[in-house]
Design an enzyme around this catalytic site. Structure first.
Site, mmCIF file in Angstrom:
data_model
loop_
_atom_site.group_PDB
_atom_site.id
_atom_site.type_symbol
_atom_site.label_atom_id
_atom_site.label_comp_id
_atom_site.label_asym_id
_atom_site.label_seq_id
_atom_site.Cartn_x
_atom_site.Cartn_y
_atom_site.Cartn_z
ATOM 1 C CE LYS A 194 13.607 33.288 83.331
ATOM 2 N NZ LYS A 194 13.887 34.150 82.169
ATOM 3 C CD GLU A 222 10.564 36.865 74.116
ATOM 4 O OE1 GLU A 222 11.680 36.344 74.278
ATOM 5 O OE2 GLU A 222 9.661 36.810 74.965
#
Length: 365
Positions: free
Chosen positions: A118, A167
């Protein structure tokens, strides 16, 4: 009740503010600045600094923007205020849409070749506001734009780093550590039915769940060797900001060694696959090869004290505002996995850019 605003009068805005649902940490005064993170760690451990606040870069070889404050104040969370309207001039997108799509295609090819699992690719928008904006005004607008009143501001010495990151990288109190990683997202809609469909599609998306799992596993691997207890939720939650739906997983740990501080943990955990990719070093090199330097974007912003406590957010949904308080640049990124679609990835970054643009009072429909 609204929290105390950060004003732009008198002695000027506070040089560091982190607003979270449970309250604000605000710095008073700037002591020694640290561009080398190792110097900040040493200052905390030796007692030369009671606390360190500021921002860590995405690339650990780049300069940090940390400093020892004169004092830290804890207050109630910012209530926020609606944005002041602005328009933009001299807008530049780096890269342009076609180049970003091509970078996504290259990342997908690298994933299919087995070079990386990724990689997170970001793009930048630079522009000038039609008039200067106050730091406190912008910070309040950022806090106003999300239900948790998340917002931050850092005086970097030559510019301001501001944002509304949703986050949590980590919160540490004593030996207890909490993380709440976000990865996997979908744009929200003003139409309730379309918004529900976007939420349900994200909940069922194999692509987004795989992307999210990389982040959770990274944090598990980094925390497990230093924890005597570690709890990771079995399935991610569905959470929303004003602009996006997200997959998020709460993680809790109890550290084995009480001397591991919040700044130590921030260095250990950042960057996560949510903003970099996996394997970390391979993904980071892909980003260096294909993106412009990120600087403080996608690093971490927060505070740590000499007792080891602290809180750090992932530096996303943010902008760097120049000293003229008119010129700025902002970023948005997305995680690329094997079945990523270039058009969808471009649309995701466009949706994420709305957080900052709306706080600036710019029409970001």
């Amino acid at each position: 009740m609204s929290g105390k605003p950060v004003t732009d009068v008198g002695t000027g805005p506070a040089p560091f503010v982190l607003s979270r649902p449970h309250g604000v940490v605000r710095a008073e005064g700037i002591g020694r600045r640290f561009t080398a993170v190792s110097d900040a760690v040493s200052a905390l451990r030796s007692g030369a600094a009671d606390a360190v606040v500021g921002a860590l870069p995405f690339d650990p070889t780049d300069p940090a923007a940390l400093f020892a404050p004169g004092r830290l104040h804890r207050e109630q969370a910012l209530g926020g205020r609606a944005p002041v309207r602005h328009s933009l001039t001299h807008l530049v997108e780096i890269p342009d849409a076609a180049t970003h799509r091509e970078r996504v295609r290259r990342a997908v090819a690298a994933i299919h070749a087995g070079d990386v699992d990724k990689v997170v690719l970001a793009r930048t928008v630079g522009a000038m506001l039609d008039s200067p904006i106050g730091i406190g005004v912008l910070l309040d607008a950022l806090a106003h734009g999300n239900s948790e009143h998340n917002a931050f501001a850092v005086d970097t010495g030559h510019s301001w780093l501001l944002g509304a990151s949703p986050e949590l990288l980590l919160h540490k109190s004593g030996r207890e550590v909490t993380c709440h990683p976000y990865a996997g997202s979908a744009p929200r809609s003003s139409d309730p039915e379309a918004d529900r469909e976007a939420r349900d599609e994200l909940a069922a998306s194999g692509k987004d769940h795989r992307e999210h799992a990389f982040v959770v596993e990274h944090l598990r691997e980094r925390l497990a060797p230093i924890s005597e207890e570690l709890s990771v939720a079995t399935r991610p939650q569905l959470l929303s900001t004003g602009e996006m739906w997200h997959l998020a997983t709460p993680i809790r740990a109890r550290l084995a060694d009480p001397d591991v501080g919040a700044l130590d943990l921030a260095l250990r955990l950042s960057p996560t696959p949510a903003v970099c990719g996996t394997p970390t070093e391979t993904a980071a090199q892909f980003i260096r090869d294909h993106e412009e330097p990120r600087g403080l974007y996608a690093g971490a912003v927060g505070w740590a004290d000499a007792q080891g406590n602290g809180e750090w957010m992932v530096t996303i949904r943010c902008l760097e505002l120049n000293a003229d308080r008119q010129t700025f640049r902002t970023w948005a990124g997305g995680g690329i996995v094997a079945d990523s679609d270039p058009d969808a990835e471009l649309a995701e970054t466009t949706a994420k850019l709305r957080t900052v643009l709306r706080a600036l009072g710019v029409d970001a429909r």
